[in-house]
Scaffold this active site. Structure first.
Site, PDB file in Angstrom:
ATOM      1  N   CYS A  38       0.721  -1.286  -0.060  1.00 44.44           N
ATOM      2  CA  CYS A  38      -0.201   0.028  -0.007  1.00 44.44           C
ATOM      3  C   CYS A  38       0.866   1.263  -0.039  1.00 44.44           C
ATOM      4  O   CYS A  38       0.381   2.195  -0.190  1.00 44.44           O
ATOM      5  CB  CYS A  38      -0.981  -0.162   1.143  1.00 44.44           C
TER       6      CYS A  38
ATOM      7  N   HIS B  34      -3.634   6.983   2.163  1.00 45.54           N
ATOM      8  CA  HIS B  34      -4.137   5.416   2.172  1.00 45.54           C
ATOM      9  C   HIS B  34      -5.460   5.193   2.596  1.00 45.54           C
ATOM     10  O   HIS B  34      -5.835   5.358   3.748  1.00 45.54           O
ATOM     11  CB  HIS B  34      -2.854   4.485   2.646  1.00 45.54           C
TER      12      HIS B  34
ATOM     13  N   ASN C 128     -10.339  -0.893   0.007  1.00 46.04           N
ATOM     14  CA  ASN C 128      -8.775  -0.657   0.175  1.00 46.04           C
ATOM     15  C   ASN C 128      -8.239  -0.950  -1.030  1.00 46.04           C
ATOM     16  O   ASN C 128      -8.157  -2.281  -1.249  1.00 46.04           O
ATOM     17  CB  ASN C 128      -8.308  -1.292   1.420  1.00 46.04           C
TER      18      ASN C 128
HETATM   19  C1  LIG Z   1     -10.060  -5.734  10.061  1.00 50.99           C
HETATM   20  C2  LIG Z   1     -10.533  -4.649  11.066  1.00 50.99           C
HETATM   21  C3  LIG Z   1     -11.673  -4.073  10.361  1.00 50.99           C
HETATM   22  C4  LIG Z   1     -11.428  -5.306  12.203  1.00 50.99           C
HETATM   23  O1  LIG Z   1     -11.864  -4.842  13.128  1.00 50.99           O
HETATM   24  P1  LIG Z   1     -11.388  -4.976  14.781  1.00 50.99           P
HETATM   25  O2  LIG Z   1     -12.452  -3.952  15.550  1.00 50.99           O
HETATM   26  O3  LIG Z   1      -9.896  -5.161  14.812  1.00 50.99           O
HETATM   27  O4  LIG Z   1     -12.110  -6.581  14.897  1.00 50.99           O
HETATM   28  P2  LIG Z   1     -11.675  -7.548  15.934  1.00 50.99           P
HETATM   29  O5  LIG Z   1     -10.663  -8.537  15.169  1.00 50.99           O
HETATM   30  O6  LIG Z   1     -10.727  -7.092  17.128  1.00 50.99           O
HETATM   31  O7  LIG Z   1     -12.982  -8.215  16.484  1.00 50.99           O
HETATM   32  C5  LIG Z   1     -13.938  -7.525  17.033  1.00 50.99           C
HETATM   33  C6  LIG Z   1     -15.170  -8.215  17.091  1.00 50.99           C
HETATM   34  O8  LIG Z   1     -15.728  -8.426  15.808  1.00 50.99           O
HETATM   35  C7  LIG Z   1     -15.929  -9.706  15.414  1.00 50.99           C
HETATM   36  N1  LIG Z   1     -15.648  -9.978  14.052  1.00 50.99           N
HETATM   37  C8  LIG Z   1     -14.397  -9.865  13.329  1.00 50.99           C
HETATM   38  N2  LIG Z   1     -14.448  -9.825  12.007  1.00 50.99           N
HETATM   39  C9  LIG Z   1     -15.753  -9.652  11.853  1.00 50.99           C
HETATM   40  C10 LIG Z   1     -16.498  -9.592  10.598  1.00 50.99           C
HETATM   41  N3  LIG Z   1     -15.976  -9.724   9.230  1.00 50.99           N
HETATM   42  N4  LIG Z   1     -17.933  -9.409  10.646  1.00 50.99           N
HETATM   43  C11 LIG Z   1     -18.473  -9.450  12.087  1.00 50.99           C
HETATM   44  N5  LIG Z   1     -18.044  -9.393  13.157  1.00 50.99           N
HETATM   45  C12 LIG Z   1     -16.556  -9.687  12.955  1.00 50.99           C
HETATM   46  C13 LIG Z   1     -15.005 -10.419  16.362  1.00 50.99           C
HETATM   47  O9  LIG Z   1     -15.394 -11.651  16.433  1.00 50.99           O
HETATM   48  C14 LIG Z   1     -15.214  -9.569  17.521  1.00 50.99           C
HETATM   49  O10 LIG Z   1     -15.986 -10.192  18.243  1.00 50.99           O
HETATM   50  P3  LIG Z   1     -16.166 -10.162  19.856  1.00 50.99           P
HETATM   51  O11 LIG Z   1     -15.862  -9.129  20.345  1.00 50.99           O
HETATM   52  O12 LIG Z   1     -17.259 -10.766  20.370  1.00 50.99           O
HETATM   53  O13 LIG Z   1     -15.050 -11.210  20.053  1.00 50.99           O
HETATM   54  C15 LIG Z   1      -9.784  -3.750  11.744  1.00 50.99           C
HETATM   55  O14 LIG Z   1      -8.884  -4.325  12.521  1.00 50.99           O
HETATM   56  C16 LIG Z   1      -9.025  -3.276  10.662  1.00 50.99           C
HETATM   57  O15 LIG Z   1      -9.285  -2.309   9.910  1.00 50.99           O
HETATM   58  N6  LIG Z   1      -7.430  -3.030  10.591  1.00 50.99           N
HETATM   59  C17 LIG Z   1      -6.556  -2.495   9.703  1.00 50.99           C
HETATM   60  C18 LIG Z   1      -6.731  -3.375   8.413  1.00 50.99           C
HETATM   61  C19 LIG Z   1      -6.199  -2.689   7.380  1.00 50.99           C
HETATM   62  O16 LIG Z   1      -6.112  -1.477   7.313  1.00 50.99           O
HETATM   63  N7  LIG Z   1      -5.326  -3.322   6.368  1.00 50.99           N
HETATM   64  C20 LIG Z   1      -5.029  -2.804   5.140  1.00 50.99           C
HETATM   65  C21 LIG Z   1      -3.697  -2.385   5.611  1.00 50.99           C
HETATM   66  S1  LIG Z   1      -3.090  -1.433   4.376  1.00 50.99           S
END
Ligand SMILES: CC(C)(COP(=O)(O)OP(=O)(O)OC[C@H]1O[C@@H](n2cnc3c(N)ncnc32)[C@H](O)[C@@H]1OP(=O)(O)O)[C@@H](O)C(=O)NCCC(=O)NCCS
Length: 332
Positions: free
Chosen positions: A122, A257, A288
């Site tokens: 990215c 980004h 993204n």
């Molecule tokens: C991927 C992302 C959206 C996940 O969000 P998050 O808030 O970190 O999610 P978590 O993994 O902590 O999970 C939180 C909760 O959501 C749930 N969850 C995870 N994925 C899920 C999905 N696709 N749909 C619904 N619920 C989901 C989990 O089970 C967890 O539930 P719980 O609280 O009951 O245990 C976030 O971490 C993110 O955007 N990270 C950066 C990614 C990024 O920018 N990538 C590209 C870089 S260039």
């Protein structure tokens, strides 16, 4: 005494034009949720993404790159033969070799261009901007085409609940050439290989050959990447502003980004960006698109009048590696 001659280019370079390509097919969150246990509401709330575009099965990274770069070359008012280099940032060209850039240069008619791919995920487009800036100023090329392009739908596991909803496809390109005034300020960049596994291909091609493992989709440790982006990237952006001698309140636009809307909002807060500075939020309808996200967002801001030609914009790219690069530019 050395017998060698050297060349030197113009003192300054700038982005002369920008072109984007968005594939036709709109993919909603509901469609993504047909394969993962999630909801439209969760995806919107956690990422800001409402929909993304997926390329057609027969539409390649090269096809999309040619469309975006062709637009940028036409807008710059130059002939393809005048392009001295094609730099193509991608992580989704499906051939190990040759590079996508070589095919793109050929199809554009850029017969005098050196061409190579940049693998910086990215951050790849912003890596390309600084490389092109130095190539123009160093006299290596009069015009450089920098492209960010991804077909992430080919490399994303559509059944992976932790990453399937985030990525999209598309291409963005710019032409960089000489300028009477500074148009690209110093780049603040770096890499952190201690987090090599934060976003990565699940297995190597050697594993696929020798160990019969499944197709090596991309995998992402979302929380780890989220924390890194929120805490480490705003200081990088602040250093780029300082290096450019531009105060946050004087910026014409902030084009980060398009990783996640919450990351963008956190960066705005940490940078203390005043509300009058327009911020790219292209992620809502584009997802993204990794290397393509910054030039696509730039094109959209100019097209919609959110930002104007001649404004200063802070760009920052960050992603797998981990890699990052930020610079202030004058918009084309
Ligand atoms: C991927 C992302 C959206 C996940 O969000 P998050 O808030 O970190 O999610 P978590 O993994 O902590 O999970 C939180 C909760 O959501 C749930 N969850 C995870 N994925 C899920 C999905 N696709 N749909 C619904 N619920 C989901 C989990 O089970 C967890 O539930 P719980 O609280 O009951 O245990 C976030 O971490 C993110 O955007 N990270 C950066 C990614 C990024 O920018 N990538 C590209 C870089 S260039």
């Amino acid at each position: 005494m050395s017998p060698l001659r050297t060349v030197k280019g113009p003192e300054h370079a700038r982005i002369l034009s920008v072109g984007g390509y968005r594939p036709a097919r709109v993919v909603t969150n509901d469609e993504i949720c047909e394969r993962i246990d999630s909801t439209d509401e969760w995806i919107r709330e956690r990422t800001g993404i409402i929909s993304r575009r997926f390329a057609a099965p027969d539409e390649s990274v090269v096809d999309m790159a040619v469309a975006a770069a062709g637009k940028a070359i036409a807008q710059a008012g130059i002939a393809a033969e005048q392009v001295g280099a094609v730099l193509l940032a991608t992580v989704t060209h499906p051939l190990q070799t040759p590079s996508a850039a070589v095919d793109v240069a050929y199809r554009l008619g850029a017969t005098n261009a050196g061409a190579f791919d940049i693998s910086a995920a990215c951050a790849g487009f912003c890596y390309g901007v600084t490389t092109a800036n130095d190539m123009v100023r160093g006299g290596t090329a009069e015009y450089v085409v920098v492209i960010g392009v991804e077909k992430l739908s080919d490399f994303t596991d559509s059944y992976d609940r932790s990453s399937a909803f985030i990525f999209g496809d598309g291409a963005g390109a710019v032409v960089i050439g000489s300028s009477p005034e500074p148009g690209i300020a110093p780049t603040i960049w770096g890499s952190d290989g201690s987090q090599y596994d934060a976003i990565t291909q699940r297995a190597s091609w050697i594993d696929v050959r020798d160990h019969n493992v499944d197709f090596p989709h991309l995998t992402m440790q979302g929380q780890k990447v989220f924390r890194w982006a929120v805490w480490q990237m705003a200081p990088v952006a602040a250093r780029a502003l300082e290096a450019a001698g531009v105060a946050p309140e004087d910026l014409g636009a902030f084009i980060p980004h398009q990783a996640n809307m919450r990351i963008i909002d956190a960066m705005i807060k940490t940078l203390k960006l005043p509300a009058h500075v327009p911020v790219a939020r292209d992620i809502a309808e584009t997802g993204n698109t990794s290397a393509a996200s910054v030039p696509l967002a730039m094109e959209r801001m100019l097209e919609t009048g959110q930002a104007k030609s001649g404004d200063t914009a802070l760009l920052i790219g960050f992603g797998a590696g981990l890699t990052y690069a930020a610079q202030v530019v004058v918009l084309p």
